[in-house]
Design a protein around this motif. Sequence first.
Motif: not given
Length: 311
Positions: A75-77, A99-106
């Motif tokens: 989550i930090l990374i 943005c879509f990739a980040q929200l998927f990982f979050i």
Amino acid sequence: MSAVNDTKFQFAVFLLTGIPGQEDVRLWISIPFCFMYLLSIVGNSVILFIIKTDPSLHEPMYIFLSMLAITELGILITTIPTILGIFLLNSREISLSACFAQLFFIHSLQCIESSVLLLMAFDRFIAICNPLRYASILTLPRVPKMGLACVLRGVAIILPLPLFLYRFQYCRANVLSHSYCLFQEVMKMACSDITVNSIYGLFAKLLTMGLDSLLIFLSYMMILKTVLSVVSQAECLRALNTCVSHLCAVLLFYTPEIGLSVIHRFGKRSSPFLQILLGYVSLLVPPLINPIVYSLKSKHLRARIIRVFIK
């Protein structure tokens, strides 16, 4: 704002937001954020290093703790580039794909973290309520498989979210209220009907964090019932003391998450600053506090950490 060639989108980027009205002091605000990130990464990395290198800590409870540390590092990374990018470089733009990739990982990492907290509650439940079967139920070969199941569950439930978003046209304001991307917020930027996606997002939240928190609550009700039946007060306190660290982790994780979910879905008149504050708390506080709490409450872990730093 430049438009992309693909007719699905009216604009090419989203604009992230740091803390509204504090743009002039963003560099000063970046100092505590950098400090929190540094402490969180070092703390969780030390926990992982100690558990990996000390064979006496190769037990289910500590293996689950290492899973929690890995998830929090993820989550930090995932959030470092955008949060520090805004405060250090004033870089607000993020492409739709990023943005879509980040929200998927979050969201998937938060789902995995919720599952790991449930596994840790199950570990405490078996250790206190059925100690004679603990070694036969939570075997070392079985524990990694349970961790893998958490990962697969998180990915399977969250993967449809960015796929839904990719199908939308975005013709409304492209300014997000956080310094990272969240499904609930990006979805509201679409000019298409989002009813089905909103229902699935709520279903995913209830199926993961909702179900996990309920099972954790029930496990602690059973633990409390077992502990209160113990005649010796000293034994009762000793058993409850083993649960303190996990209870802290549960409260740190679920309290801001539930608050943020309620605000996004029902709190249309809530303070924007409250949304931003809860967002930062939900992402940054658990990775910072959990290593400290577990290091202080676990005698074996604390002893190993002290030994490493004394050497």
